[in-house]
Structures are given as C-alpha cells and as structure tokens.
Design a protein around this motif. Structure first.
Motif, PDB file in Angstrom:
ATOM      1  N   GLU A   1       0.826  -1.196   0.000  1.00  0.00           N
ATOM      2  CA  GLU A   1       0.000   0.000   0.000  1.00  0.00           C
ATOM      3  C   GLU A   1       0.863   1.250   0.000  1.00  0.00           C
ATOM      4  OE1 GLU A   1      -3.708  -1.957   2.522  1.00  0.00           O
ATOM      5  OE2 GLU A   1      -2.714  -0.149   3.252  1.00  0.00           O
TER       6      GLU A   1
ATOM      7  N   PHE B   1      -3.705   3.769  -1.582  1.00  0.00           N
ATOM      8  CA  PHE B   1      -3.776   2.963  -2.793  1.00  0.00           C
ATOM      9  C   PHE B   1      -3.186   1.574  -2.524  1.00  0.00           C
ATOM     10  CE2 PHE B   1      -3.430   7.385  -4.098  1.00  0.00           C
ATOM     11  CZ  PHE B   1      -4.382   7.504  -5.103  1.00  0.00           C
TER      12      PHE B   1
ATOM     13  N   LYS C   1      -1.267  -0.777  -4.305  1.00  0.00           N
ATOM     14  CA  LYS C   1      -0.516  -0.778  -5.560  1.00  0.00           C
ATOM     15  C   LYS C   1      -0.237  -2.170  -6.103  1.00  0.00           C
ATOM     16  CE  LYS C   1       0.266   3.737  -5.885  1.00  0.00           C
ATOM     17  NZ  LYS C   1      -0.123   4.562  -7.043  1.00  0.00           N
TER      18      LYS C   1
ATOM     19  N   GLY D   1      -7.747  -1.416  -6.656  1.00  0.00           N
ATOM     20  CA  GLY D   1      -6.659  -0.782  -5.919  1.00  0.00           C
ATOM     21  C   GLY D   1      -7.026   0.511  -5.235  1.00  0.00           C
TER      22      GLY D   1
ATOM     23  N   TYR E   1      -7.335  -2.891 -11.156  1.00  0.00           N
ATOM     24  CA  TYR E   1      -5.925  -3.094 -11.472  1.00  0.00           C
ATOM     25  C   TYR E   1      -5.709  -4.525 -11.961  1.00  0.00           C
ATOM     26  CZ  TYR E   1      -4.768   1.018  -8.463  1.00  0.00           C
ATOM     27  OH  TYR E   1      -4.669   2.265  -7.885  1.00  0.00           O
TER      28      TYR E   1
ATOM     29  N   GLN F   1      -3.789   0.100 -14.301  1.00  0.00           N
ATOM     30  CA  GLN F   1      -4.711   0.446 -13.219  1.00  0.00           C
ATOM     31  C   GLN F   1      -6.108   0.786 -13.737  1.00  0.00           C
ATOM     32  OE1 GLN F   1      -2.313   3.558 -11.478  1.00  0.00           O
ATOM     33  NE2 GLN F   1      -1.381   2.142 -10.021  1.00  0.00           N
TER      34      GLN F   1
ATOM     35  N   GLU G   1       1.490   1.742 -14.142  1.00  0.00           N
ATOM     36  CA  GLU G   1       2.734   1.836 -13.374  1.00  0.00           C
ATOM     37  C   GLU G   1       3.596   0.615 -13.665  1.00  0.00           C
ATOM     38  OE1 GLU G   1       1.434   4.508  -9.498  1.00  0.00           O
ATOM     39  OE2 GLU G   1       1.775   2.357  -9.222  1.00  0.00           O
TER      40      GLU G   1
ATOM     41  N   TYR H   1       7.061  -1.460 -12.058  1.00  0.00           N
ATOM     42  CA  TYR H   1       8.001  -1.640 -10.953  1.00  0.00           C
ATOM     43  C   TYR H   1       9.107  -2.593 -11.390  1.00  0.00           C
ATOM     44  CZ  TYR H   1       4.527   0.480  -7.868  1.00  0.00           C
ATOM     45  OH  TYR H   1       3.650   1.360  -7.285  1.00  0.00           O
TER      46      TYR H   1
ATOM     47  N   LEU I   1       9.356   1.734  -8.189  1.00  0.00           N
ATOM     48  CA  LEU I   1       8.620   2.324  -9.298  1.00  0.00           C
ATOM     49  C   LEU I   1       9.586   2.972 -10.281  1.00  0.00           C
ATOM     50  CD1 LEU I   1       5.759   3.169 -10.412  1.00  0.00           C
ATOM     51  CD2 LEU I   1       6.104   5.323  -9.175  1.00  0.00           C
TER      52      LEU I   1
ATOM     53  N   LYS J   1       5.555   5.719 -14.487  1.00  0.00           N
ATOM     54  CA  LYS J   1       4.152   5.968 -14.166  1.00  0.00           C
ATOM     55  C   LYS J   1       3.591   6.902 -15.231  1.00  0.00           C
ATOM     56  CE  LYS J   1       1.162   8.070 -10.628  1.00  0.00           C
ATOM     57  NZ  LYS J   1       0.391   6.873 -10.212  1.00  0.00           N
TER      58      LYS J   1
END
Length: 263
Positions: free
Chosen positions: A118, A126, A128, A141, A161, A185, A212, A214, A220, A223
């Motif tokens: 989160e 969020f 994530k 999400g 998401y 998302q 997003e 990662y 991250l 984005k």
C-alpha cells in the motif's frame, strides 16, 4: 458518463511506453517487497512531466518538467499500527546537477504486507500491488478511497488493477531495466479520439488512463496517469458556437514519471 475533476489532488502529489519479453508466468521467487527498495537512504531520481491547463484558456495545456527525487527516510508505525516506510519527495529544475537545488515537495508512506503493498499519498491509500503476481489477478486498488459519485475523487472509482507484463524488461528512457512488472490500473473513456483530444467538439467525453511499472530491487520506474473531462461547446440556432466556451471546455491533466537513476 462524465467524471468530475479531482485530478488536481493527484497532480499536486507529483508537482513512451515500451516493453518486451512478455511472460505469462507467476513470480514465485520473491515477495511484493522485493519490488521496492525500502532501506534508509535509498532513492530514485525521475524526470517528472506534468501536463497542466493554461490559465484563462478553455482547452489549452502546457508541460512543466522537473527532476523528482524520492528518498526513503525511516520505518514508522502507520495509523493502523503497521510498520510503514516514510518517503520524502524533492523537486529541482530539469537537467540540474546541483544537490543544493532540491526543494521539499511532499511526504508519502509505503506499507508492505504479506498480501499487498500500500502507498498513502495526500491521505489517499492505494493498494498498488497484491500477491500472487500473475496476469490472472485483478483487484480494486482504490477501494480505500471515497469515490462517491459527484465528489472530487469520483474519477478514481471502479479502477480494476491487473498485471499485464511480468518478468520482462522495460525502458523508461533508452536503457532497458530487467525483471519488471507492469500494472494497468485503469483504461476507460468515451468521446475521445485519442488520449488527449475529444472526438467531436459538439459531444461531451472523458478519458482516464493509468499505468505503473516496478522493477525488482528498485521500485517504481515508470508511471503514466491522465484524466480529462470535456464539456461540449454550445451552438446557437444558426449552428454557430456561443460563449462562454466557443471551443468547448477541457479540464484535467496528466503526469509521466520516468526513472533517471537510483542508488
């Protein structure tokens, strides 16, 4: 369906997509926490491009660019009693190498658990990432956010998401980064010809898109979020546009965040 404008709340938090090696697999060799690097002093530097509305113009937007630095500070306890990492965000002019030029911008919090990761920004929580990481997994999400219809954050409603790319590489700029996961998302809209332009100036529309990426042991790295709401122009009996919005009225904005470097 039109969405009301609460986008500025998200945009204030941050004041081309390419990937390869798609693998429809489940990652069993790590936890969600392996997709961030939560140690004091760790940082990621980004290029932040913010598309904002030009003052006193109904439809024009301009891009403002910065460098953004997200620096992991320390482990704290969140308001639910869980261990959470505090992250400081700084901004400086794009292209600057002056370490004294960084200016504090915001603080946010990352809370990793066994089942999700989160992030709390601007008092918005969020979800994530969730476990397990595989392309068949979908989740809401934004479920912890008040998205009451007609409210300032209703554009965040019904975001479902899902993981769309797992284990491949992704290039925020020219150099690919390995071992990434991509989360779509939301992708919704009506009455837009593309991400930025209404299909018909005489018809209302909206466009919302957020993604997003990662990278393992980094965090991250990319984005892209955009939200636009278009109100159609009004025509008189002679079929000519009339004030106050002779060209229609478009609200919203967009942010793109691309990793430059990290330690």
């Amino acid at each position: 369906m039109q969405k009301s404008i609460g986008f500025c709340l998200i945009l204030l938090g941050w004041i081309g997509f390419s990937s390869c090696g798609k693998e429809s697999v489940t990652l069993e060799d790590g936890t969600l926490e392996s997709y961030v690097n939560l140690q004091p002093g760790k940082y990621i530097i980004y290029q932040l491009d913010s598309l904002v509305k030009v003052p006193f113009n109904d439809t024009a937007f301009t891009t403002r660019s910065y460098q953004a630095k997200d620096l992991v500070d320390t482990l704290i306890t969140d308001n639910l009693g869980r261990p959470s990492w505090r992250v400081f965000r700084y901004l400086r002019p794009l292209g600057s190498n002056d370490e004294s030029a960084w200016e504090p911008s915001d603080t946010y919090y990352i809370t990793p658990t066994r089942s999700d990761l989160e992030v709390v920004e601007n008092n918005l929580r969020f979800q994530k990432l969730v476990y397990p990481i595989k392309e068949s997994i979908y989740w809401f999400g934004n479920k912890h956010i008040n998205t009451t219809p007609g409210g300032p954050l209703d554009f965040l409603d019904t975001w479902e998401y899902n993981y769309t790319e797992i284990g491949g590489s992704f290039a925020p700029f020219d150099v690919p980064v390995d071992s990434t996961i991509t989360i779509l998302q939301t992708d919704q809209g009506s009455g837009f010809a593309d991400d930025y332009n209404p299909l018909d100036p005489d018809q209302p529309g909206y466009r919302i898109y957020s993604i997003e990426v990662y990278a393992k042991n980094i965090g991250l790295i990319y984005k892209h979020l955009l939200h636009f709401n278009y109100k159609a122009r009004t025509l008189n009996g002679s079929n000519n546009p009339v004030p106050p919005y002779p060209d229609g009225n478009k609200d919203g904005g967009a942010i793109t965040l691309r990793m430059i470097s990290h330690n």
